[in-house]
Design a protein around this motif. Structure first.
Motif, PDB file in Angstrom:
ATOM      1  N   TYR A   1      24.852  -7.136 -12.469  1.00 46.51           N
ATOM      2  CA  TYR A   1      23.661  -7.768 -12.231  1.00 46.51           C
ATOM      3  C   TYR A   1      23.341  -8.861 -13.393  1.00 46.51           C
ATOM      4  O   TYR A   1      23.064  -9.941 -12.890  1.00 46.51           O
ATOM      5  N   LEU A   2      23.026  -8.417 -14.682  1.00 43.85           N
ATOM      6  CA  LEU A   2      22.865  -9.302 -15.460  1.00 43.85           C
ATOM      7  C   LEU A   2      23.774 -10.424 -15.996  1.00 43.85           C
ATOM      8  O   LEU A   2      23.516 -11.511 -16.093  1.00 43.85           O
ATOM      9  N   LEU A   3      25.031 -10.248 -15.552  1.00 43.06           N
ATOM     10  CA  LEU A   3      25.999 -11.197 -15.846  1.00 43.06           C
ATOM     11  C   LEU A   3      25.666 -12.310 -14.617  1.00 43.06           C
ATOM     12  O   LEU A   3      26.012 -13.526 -14.719  1.00 43.06           O
ATOM     13  N   GLY A   4      25.432 -11.871 -13.457  1.00 42.29           N
ATOM     14  CA  GLY A   4      25.101 -12.863 -12.416  1.00 42.29           C
ATOM     15  C   GLY A   4      23.985 -13.541 -12.558  1.00 42.29           C
ATOM     16  O   GLY A   4      23.642 -14.592 -11.948  1.00 42.29           O
ATOM     17  N   LYS A   5      22.828 -13.151 -13.616  1.00 44.94           N
ATOM     18  CA  LYS A   5      21.719 -13.993 -14.022  1.00 44.94           C
ATOM     19  C   LYS A   5      22.102 -14.951 -15.297  1.00 44.94           C
ATOM     20  O   LYS A   5      21.330 -15.586 -15.910  1.00 44.94           O
ATOM     21  N   SER A   6      23.473 -14.859 -15.630  1.00 40.69           N
ATOM     22  CA  SER A   6      23.914 -15.911 -16.670  1.00 40.69           C
ATOM     23  C   SER A   6      23.399 -15.502 -18.002  1.00 40.69           C
ATOM     24  O   SER A   6      23.197 -16.382 -18.812  1.00 40.69           O
ATOM     25  N   VAL A   7      23.104 -14.183 -18.406  1.00 42.66           N
ATOM     26  CA  VAL A   7      22.718 -13.904 -19.538  1.00 42.66           C
ATOM     27  C   VAL A   7      23.937 -14.165 -20.660  1.00 42.66           C
ATOM     28  O   VAL A   7      25.047 -13.890 -20.067  1.00 42.66           O
ATOM     29  N   THR A   8      23.567 -14.162 -21.846  1.00 51.66           N
ATOM     30  CA  THR A   8      24.679 -14.307 -22.900  1.00 51.66           C
ATOM     31  C   THR A   8      24.401 -13.455 -24.027  1.00 51.66           C
ATOM     32  O   THR A   8      25.102 -13.327 -24.798  1.00 51.66           O
TER      33      THR A   8
END
Length: 334
Positions: free
Chosen positions: A229-236
Motif C-alpha cells: 500500500y505504501l509503495l503505491g503511495k510512492s513513499v521513499t
C-alpha cells in the motif's frame, strides 16, 4: 554445629512445620504456650531463622517481543541483586488480562509491582485497574503508560521526541514522502509517536498526509501487510513504530525484490539488539532498555522502603543510524 528447624522441633516437641510457621511469624493455629516453647528452644540452641526474601512482580505484554523481554530481564536481575524474589507474568496485550494478572500477584502477597499495561485497555478497564491499585495500597511502578495515582510512580520514555528525531533524519536525507506504520492508536505511546512524526513534518513545512499512515499492531505482519500500500503511495522511506514492524517491512521488500536502502529507507523504534546484526543493519530509535528495567526495580524498592525518596523517571532515546537509511535514489521521488 549447624542448627536446623528439625533440631528446634525435637527440643520443643513439635513438628518442623510448626517451627517454621512460628519463627517466620506466619498465621497458624498454635497456642501461645507452644509459641513460647518454640522460641525458647530456638534461643537455647542458637538457631537463626533466615528472613524470607521480599517478593515483587512484573507484568509484561509480550515476551516474544525482545523489547519487553529485555526490560523483564533487566528488572529481574536488579530486583534479585537488591534482595528480592521476583515473579514475571505476561498478559499478552489482552484487555483485562493485566487486571487478572494483578489479582494473581496480589494473592501471592507481593510487596510491589512493575506494570507495562495493555495498549488496548478500555476506559472501563482502566477505571477498574485504578480502583484495584488504590485499594491494594501496594507500590506500583508503571512503564510506557503513565497513571496518575498516589501509590503509582512512572519510568517513561520521551516517545514524542524519539519519533521526531527519526522522521527529521529521513527529511534531512531528502525524503518528503515518508510512510508510517503505527501501533494501535488507542495506545498513548502510539499517539505520542505520531505527534513526533507530525512535529518533524511541521518543522520542515511539509503538510501532514493522513493517507501515508497505516495503523498496525506492533507486529512484523504489519510491515508485510502495509508495504505494498505504501509503495503505491510512492513513499521513499518508512518510519515503523517498533523494530518488529520494521522486520516485517524487510520481509516484504525481499518478496518484492526491493533493496534497502537503495529502493526504500526503513527506520524502526526500540533498539532491539539483533537489529544491528541484520544483513542490512536497521536504523532505529534506541530506548535505554536495560537502564529503564533497572530503574524500575530501584524505584519500586524506594517506594516500598523509602517512599519519600521515590520520584518519576523520564528517559531520552537516542538515534542509531545504520545501513537501512539513505537519500532517495530517484530525485523525481523526493
Amino acid at each position: 554445629m549447624h542448627v536446623t528447624i528439625h533440631d528446634v522441633a525435637a527440643r520443643a516437641g513439635v513438628s518442623p512445620a510448626t517451627v517454621s510457621l512460628v519463627l517466620n511469624g506466619r498465621p497458624c493455629r498454635v497456642s501461645e504456650n507452644t509459641r513460647q516453647r518454640v522460641r525458647q528452644a530456638a534461643q537455647e540452641l542458637g538457631f537463626r531463622s533466615a528472613a524470607p526474601r521480599p517478593l515483587v512482580g512484573i507484568l509484561l505484554p509480550d515476551i516474544s517481543n525482545l523489547f519487553f523481554s529485555s526490560i523483564g530481564q533487566a528488572f529481574l536481575l536488579e530486583a534479585r541483586a537488591q534482595g528480592n524474589d521476583a515473579i514475571v507474568m505476561v498478559h499478552g496485550d489482552q484487555p483485562g488480562q493485566d487486571l487478572a494478572n494483578l489479582d494473581t500477584l496480589l494473592s501471592r502477597g507481593v510487596g510491589g509491582v512493575v506494570m507495562v499495561r495493555s495498549a488496548r485497555t478500555t476506559p472501563e478497564e482502566e477505571d477498574t485497574l485504578r480502583e484495584k491499585i488504590l485499594k491494594s495500597r501496594i507500590p506500583v511502578v508503571v512503564m510506557d503508560r503513565k497513571m496518575d495515582i498516589p501509590n503509582v510512580k512512572s519510568v517513561l520514555l520521551d516517545n514524542r521526541e524519539g519519533a521526531r528525531m527519526a522522521v527529521r533524519y529521513l527529511l534531512e536525507q531528502g525524503h518528503t514522502r515518508i510512510g508510517c506504520i503505527t501501533g494501535p492508536l488507542e495506545d498513548v505511546v502510539c499517539r505520542e509517536r505520531l505527534l513526533g512524526y507530525q512535529d518533524a513534518l511541521e518543522e520542515a513545512a511539509i503538510a501532514y498526509d493522513e493517507s501515508l499512515i497505516c495503523q498496525g499492531d506492533y507486529r512484523p505482519e504489519d510491515g508485510v501487510k502495509y508495504l505494498p500500500y505504501l509503495l503505491g503511495k510512492s513513499v521513499t522511506g518508512i518510519f515503523c513504530f517498533n523494530d518488529m514492524i520494521a522486520l516485517g517491512v524487510y520481509t516484504g521488500c525481499r518478496a518484492y525484490h526491493l533493496r534497502i536502502p537503495a529502493d526504500l529507507s526503513v527506520i524502526g523504534y526500540d533498539g532491539i539488539p539483533f537489529c544491528e546484526t541484520l544483513d542490512v543493519p536497521l536504523s532505529t530509535v534506541e530506548q535505554p532498555v536495560e537502564e529503564m528495567g533497572r530503574a524500575a526495580a530501584t524505584l519500586l524498592k524506594q517506594m516500598m522502603y523509602q517512599p519519600q525518596c521515590a520520584q518519576d523517571r523520564l528517559f531520552l532515546p537516542s538515534l542509531q543510524i545504520r545501513a537501512s537509511t539513505a537519500s532517495p535514489a530517484d530525485p523525481s521521488r523526493r
